[in-house]
Design an enzyme around this catalytic site. Structure first.
Site, PDB file in Angstrom:
ATOM      1  N   GLY A   9       4.838 -20.151 -34.257  1.00 40.85           N
ATOM      2  CA  GLY A   9       4.277 -21.117 -33.314  1.00 40.85           C
ATOM      3  C   GLY A   9       4.975 -22.455 -33.267  1.00 40.85           C
ATOM      4  CE1 TYR A 147      14.910 -10.273 -30.212  1.00 34.38           C
ATOM      5  CE2 TYR A 147      15.336  -9.046 -28.188  1.00 34.38           C
ATOM      6  CZ  TYR A 147      14.690 -10.071 -28.860  1.00 34.38           C
ATOM      7  OH  TYR A 147      13.807 -10.891 -28.180  1.00 34.38           O
TER       8      TYR A 147
HETATM    9  P1  NDP Z   1      12.640 -19.366 -31.077  1.00 34.07           P
HETATM   10  O1  NDP Z   1      13.883 -19.041 -31.788  1.00 34.07           O
HETATM   11  O2  NDP Z   1      12.590 -20.513 -30.141  1.00 34.07           O
HETATM   12  O3  NDP Z   1      11.430 -19.560 -32.146  1.00 34.07           O
HETATM   13  C1  NDP Z   1      11.228 -18.554 -33.102  1.00 34.07           C
HETATM   14  C2  NDP Z   1       9.931 -18.824 -33.824  1.00 34.07           C
HETATM   15  O4  NDP Z   1       9.704 -17.756 -34.757  1.00 34.07           O
HETATM   16  C3  NDP Z   1       9.953 -20.109 -34.628  1.00 34.07           C
HETATM   17  O5  NDP Z   1       8.649 -20.643 -34.640  1.00 34.07           O
HETATM   18  C4  NDP Z   1      10.341 -19.623 -36.030  1.00 34.07           C
HETATM   19  O6  NDP Z   1       9.906 -20.487 -37.075  1.00 34.07           O
HETATM   20  C5  NDP Z   1       9.582 -18.312 -36.070  1.00 34.07           C
HETATM   21  N1  NDP Z   1      10.099 -17.361 -37.045  1.00 34.07           N
HETATM   22  C6  NDP Z   1      11.286 -16.729 -37.070  1.00 34.07           C
HETATM   23  N2  NDP Z   1      11.386 -15.919 -38.148  1.00 34.07           N
HETATM   24  C7  NDP Z   1      10.228 -16.056 -38.826  1.00 34.07           C
HETATM   25  C8  NDP Z   1       9.717 -15.529 -40.042  1.00 34.07           C
HETATM   26  N3  NDP Z   1      10.432 -14.667 -40.780  1.00 34.07           N
HETATM   27  N4  NDP Z   1       8.489 -15.888 -40.439  1.00 34.07           N
HETATM   28  C9  NDP Z   1       7.748 -16.756 -39.706  1.00 34.07           C
HETATM   29  N5  NDP Z   1       8.171 -17.315 -38.550  1.00 34.07           N
HETATM   30  C10 NDP Z   1       9.393 -16.967 -38.122  1.00 34.07           C
HETATM   31  O7  NDP Z   1      12.237 -18.001 -30.334  1.00 34.07           O
HETATM   32  P2  NDP Z   1      11.563 -17.751 -28.909  1.00 34.07           P
HETATM   33  O8  NDP Z   1      10.441 -18.686 -28.700  1.00 34.07           O
HETATM   34  O9  NDP Z   1      12.621 -17.648 -27.898  1.00 34.07           O
HETATM   35  O10 NDP Z   1      11.011 -16.266 -29.120  1.00 34.07           O
HETATM   36  C11 NDP Z   1       9.659 -15.994 -29.468  1.00 34.07           C
HETATM   37  C12 NDP Z   1       9.437 -14.497 -29.338  1.00 34.07           C
HETATM   38  O11 NDP Z   1       9.728 -14.100 -28.003  1.00 34.07           O
HETATM   39  C13 NDP Z   1      10.344 -13.668 -30.249  1.00 34.07           C
HETATM   40  O12 NDP Z   1       9.636 -12.558 -30.718  1.00 34.07           O
HETATM   41  C14 NDP Z   1      11.442 -13.223 -29.298  1.00 34.07           C
HETATM   42  O13 NDP Z   1      12.054 -12.038 -29.719  1.00 34.07           O
HETATM   43  C15 NDP Z   1      10.659 -13.040 -28.014  1.00 34.07           C
HETATM   44  N6  NDP Z   1      11.488 -13.088 -26.831  1.00 34.07           N
HETATM   45  C16 NDP Z   1      12.218 -14.207 -26.517  1.00 34.07           C
HETATM   46  C17 NDP Z   1      13.003 -14.216 -25.391  1.00 34.07           C
HETATM   47  C18 NDP Z   1      13.815 -15.390 -24.988  1.00 34.07           C
HETATM   48  O14 NDP Z   1      14.614 -15.257 -24.051  1.00 34.07           O
HETATM   49  N7  NDP Z   1      13.683 -16.545 -25.613  1.00 34.07           N
HETATM   50  C19 NDP Z   1      13.093 -13.038 -24.515  1.00 34.07           C
HETATM   51  C20 NDP Z   1      12.296 -11.924 -24.943  1.00 34.07           C
HETATM   52  C21 NDP Z   1      11.524 -11.972 -26.053  1.00 34.07           C
HETATM   53  P3  NDP Z   1      10.829 -21.765 -37.532  1.00 34.07           P
HETATM   54  O15 NDP Z   1      10.671 -22.794 -36.434  1.00 34.07           O
HETATM   55  O16 NDP Z   1      10.229 -22.229 -38.811  1.00 34.07           O
HETATM   56  O17 NDP Z   1      12.227 -21.267 -37.651  1.00 34.07           O
END
Ligand code: NDP
Length: 239
Positions: A9, A147
């Protein structure tokens, strides 16, 4: 007022989901991995409670879920499995560690959280589990084999859990975004982004808010008869 748990989040789509639930008057806890600064900022802005938890670690999930219950004043009845990572590599260059990290973070974590959260949902005879997949889980993406495989796995998880938990009043759905403006795509160059826009019938990339509004819909009473579905929020890319 719903009690909501959102993983990942702190940034991007997850942060938009946290904001949207908070704006709707719901009580929200969100998990994040290491970005304390972003998590603290979002918490101050929204009133949501941040908890640092690596969701790829089942023991950490158990501990953090218990903390979330306390912070929410009860078990979450809405779970949004959003945390995710990406990896753009030739498949022959994906080593064992990278493969496992992807599957653990983007697929197993959703299972760990759903396993943890379902007891209270079953007892309450209600619950919403919303997994954030990807259009690449439906179509496959070149050079994103881990992925695509993890996100395709989320489709199976969603459908199987929907069948298992439906009789307990719990819906399980998957939202499959297309290309969305977040840090995850920050490394894409202009030409790649332009090509992705060209391949999208709506001719642009999406916003985190456009994904969040669909998540809110699936958590609402308006979506009470929808379960086991994978809903594209991709501007038509995966048609
Ligand atoms: P971001 O890279 O902007 O954010 C990722 C988030 O996931 C951050 O809050 C991060 O925490 C958290 N996170 C990553 N790994 C872990 C972990 N091991 N444990 C806990 N938290 C974790 O990603 P997006 O907002 O772009 O993506 C969100 C979701 O949407 C993902 O599942 C992605 O695959 C999916 N998605 C995104 C797309 C896109 O184009 N952006 C397209 C399709 C799907 P921290 O801030 O601490 O690193």
């Amino acid at each position: 007022m719903k009690r909501v748990l959102v993983t990942g989040g702190s940034r991007g789509i997850g942060a938009a989901i946290v904001r949207a639930f908070c704006e709707a008057g719901d009580r929200v806890v969100f998990f994040y991995r290491t970005n304390h600064a972003a998590a603290t900022r979002l918490a101050a802005e929204t009133g949501a409670t941040p908890i640092s938890c690596d969701v790829s670690d089942p023991d950490a999930v158990r501990v953090a879920y218990a903390e979330a219950r306390v912070a929410l004043g009860g078990a979450p009845l809405v779970l949004v499995n959003n945390a995710g990572i990406s990896d753009i590599s030739l498949s022959r260059d994906v080593d064992d560690t990278a493969w496992r990290r992807m599957i653990d973070t983007n697929l197993s974590a959703a299972f760990y959280l759903a396993r943890e959260a379902q007891g209270a949902m079953i007892a309450a005879e209600q619950g919403r589990i919303i997994n954030i997949g990807s259009m690449w889980g439906k179509t496959g993406a070149s050079m994103e084999v881990s992925y695509s495989a993890a996100k395709a796995g989320l489709r199976g998880l969603t459908m199987a859990l929907a069948k298992e938990l439906g009789p307990s009043g719990i819906t399980v759905n998957c939202v499959e975004p297309g290309v969305i403006q977040t840090d995850m795509n920050a490394a894409l160059d202009e030409a790649t982004l332009a090509a992705l826009c060209d391949a999208t019938p709506l001719c642009r990339i999406g916003t985190p808010e456009e994904v969040a509004s669909v998540v809110l819909f699936l958590a609402s009473n308006s979506a009470s008869f929808i379960t086991g579905q994978c809903l594209g929020v991709d501007g038509g890319y995966a048609i």
